[in-house]
Every structure is written in structure tokens, then in C-alpha cells.
Write a protein that holds these residues in place. Structure first.
Motif, mmCIF file in Angstrom:
data_model
loop_
_atom_site.group_PDB
_atom_site.id
_atom_site.type_symbol
_atom_site.label_atom_id
_atom_site.label_comp_id
_atom_site.label_asym_id
_atom_site.label_seq_id
_atom_site.Cartn_x
_atom_site.Cartn_y
_atom_site.Cartn_z
ATOM 1 N N ILE A 28 0.871 -1.166 0.000
ATOM 2 C CA ILE A 28 0.000 0.000 0.000
ATOM 3 C C ILE A 28 0.909 1.217 0.000
ATOM 4 O O ILE A 28 1.844 1.299 0.800
ATOM 5 C CB ILE A 28 -0.937 0.018 1.227
ATOM 6 N N SER A 29 0.655 2.153 -0.885
ATOM 7 C CA SER A 29 1.567 3.277 -1.066
ATOM 8 C C SER A 29 1.556 4.198 0.149
ATOM 9 O O SER A 29 0.563 4.297 0.879
ATOM 10 C CB SER A 29 1.192 4.077 -2.311
ATOM 11 N N LEU A 30 2.682 4.893 0.331
ATOM 12 C CA LEU A 30 2.758 5.893 1.384
ATOM 13 C C LEU A 30 1.696 6.968 1.195
ATOM 14 O O LEU A 30 1.130 7.480 2.167
ATOM 15 C CB LEU A 30 4.153 6.532 1.394
ATOM 16 N N GLU A 31 1.432 7.300 -0.051
ATOM 17 C CA GLU A 31 0.420 8.318 -0.331
ATOM 18 C C GLU A 31 -0.948 7.896 0.193
ATOM 19 O O GLU A 31 -1.701 8.727 0.713
ATOM 20 C CB GLU A 31 0.356 8.585 -1.841
ATOM 21 N N ASP A 32 -1.266 6.610 0.071
ATOM 22 C CA ASP A 32 -2.553 6.135 0.562
ATOM 23 C C ASP A 32 -2.624 6.206 2.085
ATOM 24 O O ASP A 32 -3.648 6.586 2.652
ATOM 25 C CB ASP A 32 -2.807 4.695 0.086
ATOM 26 N N TYR A 33 -1.548 5.816 2.746
ATOM 27 C CA TYR A 33 -1.539 5.937 4.207
ATOM 28 C C TYR A 33 -1.679 7.397 4.632
ATOM 29 O O TYR A 33 -2.466 7.733 5.524
ATOM 30 C CB TYR A 33 -0.243 5.370 4.793
ATOM 31 N N ASN A 34 -0.908 8.271 3.990
ATOM 32 C CA ASN A 34 -0.925 9.684 4.370
ATOM 33 C C ASN A 34 -2.229 10.376 4.030
ATOM 34 O O ASN A 34 -2.535 11.438 4.589
ATOM 35 C CB ASN A 34 0.245 10.417 3.701
#
Length: 306
Positions: free
Chosen positions: A197-203
Motif C-alpha cells: 500500500i503506497s505511502l500516499e494512501d496511508y498519508n
């Protein structure tokens, strides 16, 4: 105080050999305190190996911790004796009335299945909804971390072309979060996954904080601001030879697995693994029990569902 486990659980003798202090149920009954109640929902095929790994991490605390080993269904696992499951595990349906201070949901070898194709996905959704109301803090590991991100926040997991396998350097992103108290700015941890899962999705999820990352694997530790959800994408619980066993198993199955990075001495699989992650793995779980569970949980656990 130590973890409290059944007197005849096989893991107890191994923990004693490692000089880890555990307390059986008879001795614990003489202490007039309210212990922490922690469940381990074990989704791995080899239940005994996985339960030992997590029990080891939970033992390094001054708290007394009651452990429930939980199974998601009554199907007999391939790599664990039926007698062990019958003697030491409880069905989720039999403890769904309870409240817990903490819950650990392990990973599972399900990387190439869509969530809805997982045979127990419906039950997993029930458990994740139940945990939000009945558990003070839930820690999801590897596959379970991705599954929980999908269930709670609708974030889809992609698959890497090559498995992320090895010991990677990770970096603290929020040194003031209590979950990382005492961590070095850079530390090592095992990874063994295809899911991503991309960092962008977490952020993009406002209520989540990304606490630790690696250059190769992105997010490693993510937690909700209310401390009730923790996502760990790697395997701080792994034994020294866990990645070696996975590598050899994949070769025997006819695959061509990548050599786990930063793991074997001189990158030679005939040599011993280099162990560099166990201190921070132990600290992570000690911090979780102390700051995310003990310091925040109500004395009367029935208040969780109110």
C-alpha cells in the motif's frame, strides 16, 4: 509481571529455555491485580511457531498479561496438531462477548488472493468491526495490516513483481510518538511480503500517522491518532531462521525466490543469518502494551462497548 499462559502450553518450555519469565495460570491466580487481557488471532498455518514468536515479544513487560489464543474457524490447520488446537485455542464466536485490552491479528500466506476470495473474509470483517468496539488497541501484522486498511479505509493493496524479502533499514518518522519511544533513528526489521500500500494512501487518511518507513518497502509502522489501530507491515516477531525457512521452502516448491537481502553472512545462504532486529521488535511490543494499551484502557473493560 510476565505473560500468563496455560501450564502445559508447549511454548512455555521453550520460553523458559530462553530465560524468559512466564507465569502459569495457577501462580497468577494468587496475585490480586487486574491483568491485561490480550488476544492473539493466529491466522498462520504453523500455529505453534507463530504463537511462540508473539509470546516472546509480549513477555518483556512489567505487566501481567492474560493471553487468549484465538482461531477464526474450526477447520484443522495443515501444520498444527488438532489436539493442540483443541486444547489451547478458542473459537472467536466463543469469546465475542468479551472485551480485550489488546488484540494481535497475525499475518497469513494469502498475498495472491483477493480479499473476497479468502475463505474466512466474511468472518474477518465481523472480527474487525467487533474489535473497534471491544478492544482498546488492535495490532495488525503484515497481510492483516493490509486487510484492515482495506476494511476500515478502503485502501487497496497492490502486488510487487518481486517479493520484498530480507532485513531492511527503517527510519523513524515521528520520534515523539510513544510507540517508538527508545527507538534509534534508524533500525532494522524483517520484511516478507508481496503486498504493498503506497505511502500516499496511508498519508491520505487524516486519522493515521505514519511512524516508520523504509526506502524499499514504504510504510512499516502506522497508527491511528487514538492509538486503537496499529498496522505493522513487516515481521518483528520472526525467529533468526524464519526467512531462511521461507527461502528454502520456496526453492523446494520449484520457485526461484530472491535471496533475502541483508540476511545471510556475505549473502551466502549456506552461512548463518545475521540477527539485527530483535531488540527493536521487543521494544515495539513493550511500548504497544504500555502506552497504547495499559495507559489508555479503562479499568472496567465493559466500558469499551459503551
Amino acid at each position: 509481571m510476565p505473560i500468563r499462559i496455560p501450564s502445559d502450553l508447549p511454548a512455555q518450555s521453550e520460553l523458559h529455555k530462553e530465560n524468559i519469565f512466564v507465569m502459569d495460570t495457577c501462580r497468577a491466580a494468587t496475585q490480586d491485580i487486574r491483568p491485561m487481557e490480550v488476544g492473539i488471532l493466529n491466522l498462520m498455518p504453523n500455529k505453534m511457531e507463530t504463537e511462540l514468536q508473539f509470546l516472546r515479544l509480549l513477555s518483556n513487560t512489567s505487566l501481567q498479561v492474560n493471553i487468549d489464543l484465538i482461531r477464526i474457524d474450526n477447520q484443522a490447520p495443515k501444520n498444527t496438531p488438532k489436539a493442540h488446537m483443541d486444547n489451547f485455542y478458542v473459537q472467536f464466536d466463543d469469546i465475542a462477548y468479551k472485551q480485550y485490552d489488546g488484540l494481535i491479528v497475525t499475518g497469513a500466506p494469502l498475498a495472491h488472493l483477493d480479499y473476497h476470495d479468502v475463505k474466512y473474509w466474511d468472518k474477518m470483517q465481523v472480527i474487525m468491526d467487533w474489535a473497534r468496539k471491544n478492544v482498546q488497541s488492535t495490532l495488525f501484522s503484515c497481510w492483516a495490516a493490509h486487510a484492515a486498511m482495506f476494511h476500515y479505509f478502503g485502501k487497496f493493496r497492490g502486488l510487487r513483481e518481486q517479493k520484498l524479502s530480507g532485513i531492511y533499514q527503517h527510519f523513524v518518522q515521528n520520534e515523539h510518538d510513544e510507540l517508538l519511544r527508545g527507538f534509534d533513528p534508524a533500525f532494522f526489521a524483517p520484511q516478507s511480503r508481496y503486498g504493498e500500500i503506497s505511502l500516499e494512501d496511508y498519508n491520505s487518511v487524516e486519522e493515521l500517522n505514519v511512524l516508520a518507513t523504509s526506502k524499499e518497502g514504504g510504510a512499516y509502522i502506522v497508527a491511528s491518532q487514538d492509538k486503537r489501530l496499529v498496522f505493522v507491515t513487516g515481521h518483528p516477531e520472526y525467529d533468526p531462521d524464519s526467512l531462511k525457512q521461507e527461502y528454502q521452502r520456496d526453492i523446494q516448491a520449484g520457485g526461484e525466490p530472491v535471496l533475502p537481502v541483508n540476511y545471510f553472512e556475505q549473502d551466502d545462504p549456506s552461512k548463518k543469518p545475521m540477527v539485527s532486529w530483535r531488540a527493536h521488535g521487543s521494544l515495539l511490543f513493550t511500548n504497544w502494551l504500555n502506552y497504547y494499551v495499559y495507559q489508555t484502557t479503562p479499568y472496567d473493560l465493559t466500558q469499551l462497548s459503551e
